[in-house]
Design an enzyme around this catalytic site. Structure first.
Site, PDB file in Angstrom:
ATOM      1  N   SER A 107       0.793  -1.240   0.000  1.00  0.00           N
ATOM      2  CA  SER A 107       0.000   0.000   0.000  1.00  0.00           C
ATOM      3  C   SER A 107       0.819   1.280   0.000  1.00  0.00           C
ATOM      4  CB  SER A 107      -0.951   0.005   1.197  1.00  0.00           C
ATOM      5  OG  SER A 107      -2.079  -0.803   0.934  1.00  0.00           O
ATOM      6  N   LYS A 110       0.123   3.840  -2.660  1.00  0.00           N
ATOM      7  CA  LYS A 110      -0.857   4.921  -2.519  1.00  0.00           C
ATOM      8  C   LYS A 110      -0.188   6.288  -2.408  1.00  0.00           C
ATOM      9  CE  LYS A 110      -4.543   2.155  -0.338  1.00  0.00           C
ATOM     10  NZ  LYS A 110      -3.927   0.833  -0.175  1.00  0.00           N
ATOM     11  N   SER A 285      -5.681   3.346   4.690  1.00  0.00           N
ATOM     12  CA  SER A 285      -5.219   2.496   3.590  1.00  0.00           C
ATOM     13  C   SER A 285      -6.390   1.835   2.866  1.00  0.00           C
ATOM     14  CB  SER A 285      -4.238   1.429   4.108  1.00  0.00           C
ATOM     15  OG  SER A 285      -3.425   0.955   3.062  1.00  0.00           O
TER      16      SER A 285
END
Length: 475
Positions: A107, A110, A285
């Protein structure tokens, strides 16, 4: 019965004692203990404030940083490891380990999605979900616009703060006087598959993602207020069924279809602003938010709203801003795919440019991000448009995906409250990308990426590296 006896006994003792003792005020010294109850302290007025890191803080040296990291950065728990640490004020890389090696980012990808969104979209951008008249009598069409944050909660407070309310759509349709017996759901805004290569379908029930469709209720969660609730396998149809139910139509008749060109609008609701959705995406997240925001980036740059289109638009925006995207393989915008690859160098550079000091007049000395003018009081200064990204990062031991880390009794606790970073966790990857203020008051940015070790081993090892940066007086 024993309670009554006890009370009677106590009363008798008190009555007898009163005859012998002169009771003094409770605030005076106790008669037999020699104890004093202090007067209450004077009220203290708090003065919360945010101050920039001191410009005079000493710059860490490469040698000092290397010595501090010598043990923690070579831990076998880091597995296949890569990292990059920078000084955002000088744009200098202070320490690195295989910074160009493509790694599974999880993640932390991101960070790239957020940066691209800040570069090409206004922070107040909203998405509008509409209901229009259908092509047959009694038919309405729910037109997906890419917003997964619609809520059907009775009080209007769903999983996402300030998410639009299904009840508002219902009220507007009723006010329009349009009879409804059939609801059609238009998902034509998005193209291509609803999941990406490298995604595990078991994670739908596990609560990580729902098929990416342009309209959902509470991100497709079956339990709307639970972060990792199992998700719907048909979130757009579920939204249509709930709308039908609220309008008194038959949910069993809900189907996919397409709104006619120029169909009369009966109702609409707007999403929260992009800045709020980016914060929610990063702090928690949220994979569904990441994918839908990726498609916003694609739409803003004329691309196809699909996995491929969103990934291409993100990389194009970063390249246009001067970032070196060599070595990147981007499959999605959330980092869920085990096929994603990103070098630590790129993540660190994005965070460093976000944290770079505003420069009075003129251009960004790094030349890597288009300038935006901010008012600093005496004169205008040029700051990176990526600066808001810093505020979207979880706080160690405090918020979001870092709330439960840096909080045990070990040495990592020293990083609590000081480390701010985007986490990344898959079964084959753990990562941290963020920044920290060291003991000398200097900001350092970092990207730390571990592959091929289980998270229960690699995450504490990554936290130890970040904590070492906090403890560092490495000038």
């Amino acid at each position: 019965m024993w309670v009554a006896v006890l009370v009677a006994t106590v009363v008798a003792v008190v009555v007898a004692t009163v005859a012998l003792v002169t009771v003094r005020p409770w605030t005076e010294e106790f008669r037999h203990g020699g104890l004093t109850i202090a007067a209450p302290p004077a009220p203290v007025k708090p003065f919360p404030q945010l101050n920039p890191a001191a410009a005079s803080a000493p710059e860490p040296s490469r040698q000092g940083l290397a010595a501090a990291l010598a043990q923690v950065a070579t831990s076998p728990d880091l597995g296949n490891f890569a990292g990059s640490i920078s000084d955002p004020d000088t744009r200098a890389t202070l320490w690195s380990a295989d910074p160009d090696k493509p790694m599974i980012p999880a993640s932390t990808l991101k960070v790239m999605t957020t940066a691209a969104a800040l570069l090409v979209l206004p922070p107040d951008h909203r998405l509008t979900t509409r209901v229009v008249a259908g092509s047959a009598p009694g038919e309405v069409v729910l037109v997906g616009a890419g917003d997964p944050t619609l809520t059907a909660q009775a009080d209007g407070k769903g999983y996402y703060p300030n998410g639009p309310r299904l009840s508002d759509l219902v009220a507007q349709v009723r006010a329009a006087g349009h009879p409804v017996d059939t609801v059609v759901v238009d998902t034509s805004l998005y193209s291509g598959p609803t999941s990406a290569a490298g995604w595990d379908p078991a994670d739908i029930a596990g609560g990580s993602w729902a098929p990416i469709e342009p309209v959902m209720i509470d991100g497709g969660r079956l339990d709307p207020l639970v972060e990792y609730s199992p998700r719907s396998a048909t979130p757009a149809l579920d939204a249509g069924r709930r709308l039908a139910l609220e309008l008194g139509a038959d949910p069993a008749k809900v189907r996919l279809g397409k709104a006619a060109p120029g169909a009369a609008e009966l109702a609409h609701v707007d999403s929260a602003q992009l800045r709020d959705r980016l914060r929610d995406m990063m702090i928690h997240s949220d994979d569904v938010l990441a994918e839908t925001i990726g498609r916003e980036i694609a739409a803003a740059t004329g691309g196809e709203q699909s996995f491929a289109g969103a990934a291409s638009a993100t990389l194009t925006a970063l390249k246009a801003a001067g970032f070196d995207t060599a070595g990147v393989t981007q499959i999605d915008n959330s980092g869920l795919s085990t096929d994603d690859r990103v070098p630590a160098r790129l993540l660190d550079r994005i965070i460093a440019e976000s944290a770079a000091s505003a420069q009075p007049g003129g251009a960004d000395p790094g030349g890597t991000t288009p300038p935006s003018v901010v008012n600093t009081g005496d004169a205008a200064a040029v700051a990176s448009p990526l600066a808001p990204l810093l505020d979207y990062l979880p706080v160690a031991g405090g918020t979001g995906s870092l709330a439960v880390r840096f909080v045990d009794g070990g040495p990592q606790r020293a990083g609590a409250g000081w480390v701010r970073a985007k986490t990344g966790t898959l079964s084959v990857s753990s990562a941290l990308a963020g920044y920290v203020l060291d003991r000398d008051g200097r900001v350092m940015t970092f990207a730390l990426m571990s592959n091929d070790r289980p998270p229960e081993a690699s995450r504490p090892a990554l936290d130890a590296v970040a904590t070492t940066l906090r403890n560092c007086g490495c000038s």
